[in-house]
Enzyme design. Structure first.
Site, short mmCIF file in Angstrom:
data_model
loop_
_atom_site.label_atom_id
_atom_site.label_comp_id
_atom_site.label_asym_id
_atom_site.label_seq_id
_atom_site.Cartn_x
_atom_site.Cartn_y
_atom_site.Cartn_z
N ARG A 122 0.86 -1.28 -0.11
CA ARG A 122 0.09 0.12 -0.08
C ARG A 122 0.73 1.28 -0.04
NH1 ARG A 122 -3.73 2.01 4.83
NH2 ARG A 122 -5.40 2.87 3.78
N ILE B 232 -6.71 7.42 0.03
CA ILE B 232 -7.00 6.08 -0.13
C ILE B 232 -7.64 5.50 1.03
CG2 ILE B 232 -5.68 3.79 0.34
CD1 ILE B 232 -3.51 4.94 -1.20
N SER B 233 -8.86 4.85 0.73
CA SER B 233 -9.74 4.20 1.81
C SER B 233 -8.98 3.38 2.84
CB SER B 233 -10.98 3.75 1.04
OG SER B 233 -11.77 4.52 0.34
N ALA B 234 -9.56 3.10 3.91
CA ALA B 234 -9.24 2.32 4.87
C ALA B 234 -8.94 0.96 4.38
CB ALA B 234 -10.03 2.45 6.24
#
Length: 617
Positions: free
Chosen positions: A531, A559-561
């Site tokens: 990530r 960036i989403s969880a």
């Protein structure tokens, strides 16, 4: 006449300490010996007030403004705060003092400096002379004053703690540990230490009777009941007679202090001394510095009283054993990466420390592992060419206090020809993290303020957490790039990748505990996809957290969880061979996860309208 003594932020405030005894002493002396009123302002304390007033430092009534630059970490704050003050108060007499001005007065005397005077060492007498000159309307004093140490501390006026009256009401909010000093000076000359920069090496203390008075005076202004009291003396109780009487007096004091904490040396204490400290409700911090005899010789540690470094280590082992018998708390500071350090000396130091914490029958102390910092004014700083010649030491930023990321640049050096910065940091973590874990398991102090010492034990364990190492790797990559290496990028660093992979395992496990088991292909994709490659470099340390991370300063794109991807892709039930259209690529992390799930026979198309994000993806 009005005098402002200004603290830009005391180095220890982050540790929950309250005090400023150095400024209280200056203020008390100035008011007793000149016709002035002194005001103390601390910018860190000010922020804890219900109604902070940072603008008060620009008050036109201040004729003399003294700024405390306690250490090199405060240099830029002190200098540029003075620049701003000079704009508002062009006629005020501006003075700076502290460890860094004492070590590097030239940093404050250039043509663009806002300071009129730099004080080396103790400030009481230089400040008196400056105030007297301003009152007379004269300007004849030299720009650099001192050192002028106070030979007899009993000649100083009583410390007037009402000078901190603005902050006394919020002192517990700042921290539950109060700082005070009862002596000055240290005759030893440890190679890394800044103390010598202050000019006077002689050890001087209040008489025991006067010291007791000062402690009672402090308690009257700032009740000490339920607090710890940190005596910040460079070396508490050097002389045996003073130490004995002082400890007897402190043992009789009924101030309700949870625990006194002071700094000492293993080679000046015996078993009876430790018992006396214990009876007086003390804990002690020791500058152990290394478990390797050769490094102790380089550091100039352990030769007191005709002894050898080997004797010093043996003495420390004995003190640790006696401390266990007494249930006496202690801490020992160890430096890694000191100039002259080799991989072999690191290993020997770690082996000795591991044996100490494993074999001491009852362990009531902790080990604090610190990277070496290149402090100006230290013997190493004054003789760096010799260390370069003898050991091959390379200091990459000799004036690190001029730059950003000082926590990194102060430590950025190759200790020796055979041990570079990167290898030293990696080996230190591998060697000393297990020791911190052993201390955490074996620490058994159960006396007064046990929670205080347990926090120190736990904080040492946290220092070896992968996120702390990621901060170091990020700063190292940044500075390599600033120094001309365009390939340096922590997102491509193999050690960083390994640390983040380790952290992702824990994150995915927590997601499964919260939301239920994940399909194995999805679990494998979350673990495998790096990530960090989709984040701005400054956010890399957050890459394995289960949280949304901003991709720009505006915060509009993120960036989403990680759990959001886990839940969405679980609901979609993506399988090998599926085709997926994603709207909102961001920097591509979600598409990369999906590509792992659909495999070579599947297809992922992703659309992003933000050109900047599209370029990154």
């Amino acid at each position: 006449m009005n005098v402002l003594l200004l603290s830009t932020g005391y180095s220890f405030v982050a540790d929950g300490n309250f005090g400023l005894p150095h400024l209280v002493s200056l203020a008390s002396y100035a008011e007793a010996n000149t016709d002035c009123a002194v005001h103390i302002v601390d910018l860190d304390y000010e922020r804890h007030l219900p109604q902070p007033n940072l603008a008060q430092i620009y008050d036109a009534s201040f004729d003399v403004i003294g700024i405390s630059c306690y250490s090199s970490f405060e240099y830029l704050k002190a200098f540029y705060l003075a620049v701003e003050l000079r704009k508002h108060r062009p006629d005020a007499r501006m003075v700076v003092g502290g460890y860094h001005p004492s070590a590097c007065p030239e940093d404050f005397t250039g043509p663009d400096s806002p300071f009129d005077h730099v004080v080396i060492g103790e400030g009481e007498r230089p400040l008196e002379r400056i105030i007297d000159e301003v009152q007379r309307g004269a300007r004849a004093l030299p720009r650099v004053l001192g050192p002028e140490g106070v030979a007899d501390l009993d000649s100083l006026p009583p410390m007037d703690w009402s000078k901190l009256s603005r902050y006394l009401g919020i002192s517990r909010k700042v921290g539950n540990q109060v700082t005070m000093s009862l002596s000055r000076g240290c005759p030893f000359r440890c190679a890394f230490c800044m103390e010598a920069a202050k000019g006077s090496r002689s050890w001087r203390a209040f008489s025991p009777a006067r010291a007791e008075e000062e402690l009672r005076r402090l308690d009257a202004a700032l009740p000490l009941a339920g607090r710890t009291l940190f005596l910040t003396d460079p070396l508490f109780g050097l002389k045996p007679a003073w130490r004995g009487e002082m400890l007897e007096r402190m043992g009789r004091l009924d101030l309700g202090v949870r625990k006194f904490w002071a700094l000492s040396r293993a080679d000046v204490l015996n078993d009876d001394d430790l018992r006396a400290f214990n009876d007086a409700n003390f804990g002690l911090g020791f500058g152990l510095e290394s478990g390797d005899v050769g490094m102790l010789e380089i550091i100039h540690k352990g030769g007191s009283g005709g002894g050898s470094p080997a004797d010093y280590l043996e003495r420390f082992e004995r003190l640790a054993a006696v401390a266990g018998e007494l249930d006496f708390p202690w801490g020992a500071n160890v430096i890694v990466g000191h100039p002259g350090e080799t991989e072999e000396s690191l290993v020997r130091s770690a082996q000795w420390l591991a044996a100490l914490v494993e074999n001491t029958p009852r362990l009531t102390g902790f080990i604090s592992i610190d990277p070496y910092r290149y402090y100006p004014g230290s013997p190493i700083h004054q003789n760096i060419e010799e260390y370069e010649r003898r050991y091959g030491t390379v200091v990459y930023r000799k004036r690190w206090w001029n730059y950003s990321e000082p926590a990194f640049t102060a430590t950025w050096l190759d200790p020796s020809r055979s041990l570079d910065y990167r290898t030293c940091a990696q080996r230190s973590r591998a060697l000393f993290a297990p020791i911190a874990e052993t201390v955490g398991k074996r620490f058994s102090y159960g006396g007064a303020a046990a929670d205080y010492f347990r926090r120190s034990v736990d904080s040492q364990r946290r220092l070896f957490h992968p996120v702390q190492r990621l901060h170091q790797l990020r700063d190292h990559a940044l500075w390599r790039r600033l120094c001309g290496d365009p390939t340096a990028d922590v997102r491509q660093d193999t050690e960083a990748a390994s640390l983040l992979a380790e952290l992702r395992v824990g994150t995915v496990s927590r997601i499964e505990r919260a939301f239920g088991p994940l399909a194995e292909p999805l679990r494998a994709a979350l673990l495998a996809e790096p990530r960090e490659r989709y984040l701005p470099e400054e956010q890399v340390h957050r890459a394995a957290r289960d949280e949304a991370i901003p991709l720009s300063d505006s915060g509009k794109s993120t960036i989403s969880a990680m759990h959001a991807y886990a839940l969405n892709y679980s609901l979609l039930d993506l399988q090998p061979g599926d085709w997926l259209l994603e709207l909102g690529t961001g920097t591509g992390y979600g598409a990369a996860l999906a590509a792992r799930l659909v495999g070579d026979d599947g297809f992922v198309r992703t659309v992003e309208i933000d050109e900047a994000l599209r370029a990154i993806a």
